[in-house]
Design a protein around this motif. Structure first.
Motif, mmCIF file in Angstrom:
data_model
loop_
_atom_site.group_PDB
_atom_site.id
_atom_site.type_symbol
_atom_site.label_atom_id
_atom_site.label_comp_id
_atom_site.label_asym_id
_atom_site.label_seq_id
_atom_site.Cartn_x
_atom_site.Cartn_y
_atom_site.Cartn_z
ATOM 1 N N ARG A 6 16.596 8.242 -25.815
ATOM 2 C CA ARG A 6 15.493 7.665 -26.582
ATOM 3 C C ARG A 6 15.538 8.152 -28.026
ATOM 4 N NH1 ARG A 6 11.289 7.427 -29.439
ATOM 5 N NH2 ARG A 6 9.455 6.225 -28.959
ATOM 6 N N SER A 8 18.129 9.235 -29.630
ATOM 7 C CA SER A 8 19.307 8.612 -30.251
ATOM 8 C C SER A 8 19.008 7.175 -30.661
ATOM 9 C CB SER A 8 20.494 8.624 -29.287
ATOM 10 O OG SER A 8 20.874 9.934 -28.992
ATOM 11 N N LEU A 9 18.358 6.417 -29.782
ATOM 12 C CA LEU A 9 18.031 5.025 -30.098
ATOM 13 C C LEU A 9 17.091 4.937 -31.295
ATOM 14 C CD1 LEU A 9 17.601 3.541 -26.518
ATOM 15 C CD2 LEU A 9 19.373 2.936 -28.178
ATOM 16 N N ARG A 13 18.250 3.122 -34.614
ATOM 17 C CA ARG A 13 17.449 2.013 -35.134
ATOM 18 C C ARG A 13 17.195 2.205 -36.626
ATOM 19 N NH1 ARG A 13 11.272 0.652 -33.816
ATOM 20 N NH2 ARG A 13 11.220 -1.415 -34.723
ATOM 21 N N PHE A 21 23.481 0.956 -31.211
ATOM 22 C CA PHE A 21 22.300 0.668 -30.401
ATOM 23 C C PHE A 21 22.699 0.021 -29.083
ATOM 24 C CE2 PHE A 21 18.398 -1.352 -29.058
ATOM 25 C CZ PHE A 21 17.446 -0.394 -29.362
ATOM 26 N N ALA A 24 24.439 2.525 -26.801
ATOM 27 C CA ALA A 24 23.554 3.524 -26.190
ATOM 28 C C ALA A 24 22.783 2.971 -24.998
ATOM 29 C CB ALA A 24 22.583 4.067 -27.238
ATOM 30 N N LEU A 25 22.629 1.660 -24.920
ATOM 31 C CA LEU A 25 21.894 1.087 -23.794
ATOM 32 C C LEU A 25 22.679 1.177 -22.485
ATOM 33 C CD1 LEU A 25 20.190 -1.994 -25.462
ATOM 34 C CD2 LEU A 25 19.225 0.258 -24.963
ATOM 35 N N ARG A 48 20.113 -5.124 -23.412
ATOM 36 C CA ARG A 48 21.433 -4.914 -24.016
ATOM 37 C C ARG A 48 22.141 -6.231 -24.285
ATOM 38 N NH1 ARG A 48 25.917 -3.347 -20.026
ATOM 39 N NH2 ARG A 48 25.424 -5.502 -19.591
ATOM 40 N N ILE A 97 12.659 -4.339 -29.510
ATOM 41 C CA ILE A 97 13.139 -2.953 -29.603
ATOM 42 C C ILE A 97 11.966 -1.993 -29.448
ATOM 43 C CG2 ILE A 97 14.172 -1.238 -31.141
ATOM 44 C CD1 ILE A 97 15.901 -3.549 -32.248
ATOM 45 N N LEU A 101 11.616 0.935 -26.597
ATOM 46 C CA LEU A 101 11.383 2.347 -26.905
ATOM 47 C C LEU A 101 10.087 2.839 -26.244
ATOM 48 C CD1 LEU A 101 12.495 2.439 -30.636
ATOM 49 C CD2 LEU A 101 13.737 3.340 -28.667
#
Length: 111
Positions: A6, A8-9, A13, A21, A24-25, A48, A97, A101
């Motif tokens: 989370r 990292s996302l 972003r 992005f 990472a999913l 994703r 997005i 999150l």
């Protein structure tokens, strides 16, 4: 691990790095699978795929990681069944997005 993804996302972003992005999913979906939350994993995979289509961000991964994600996706599909998979995956494809999150934050709080 989910809290780290989370974070990292959120950072990714801010950098507007669509490739990172989308990449990472994959690990996030794997974490959801390992957690036993198949519906959440399906939503993440839907998000994703929608992000990939929307941004045209493609990710090149090692064959072993690609195989692992593919195996996990097949397992999630089998556990959920066609109807539940379709509903969860479609919900993920419609997620913003921010909603993704927020979804992750909810899971982190529950741990």
């Amino acid at each position: 691990a989910i809290a780290i993804v989370r974070e990292s996302l959120t950072l990714i972003r801010g950098l507007h790095d669509n490739h990172a992005f989308v990449f990472a999913l994959g690990p996030l979906a794997a974490a959801a699978m390992l957690k036993g939350d198949e519906a959440w994993a399906a939503r993440i995979l839907g998000a994703r795929d929608a992000a990939t289509e929307r941004t045209q961000a493609t990710v090149v991964v090692r064959r072993s990681l690609d195989s692992l994600i593919g195996l996990g996706e097949r397992e999630v599909r089998a556990r959920l069944g066609p109807e539940q998979w379709a509903r969860a995956y479609a919900a993920g494809r419609m997620m913003s997005i921010d909603a993704l999150l927020k979804d992750i934050e909810g899971v982190v709080r529950m741990e």
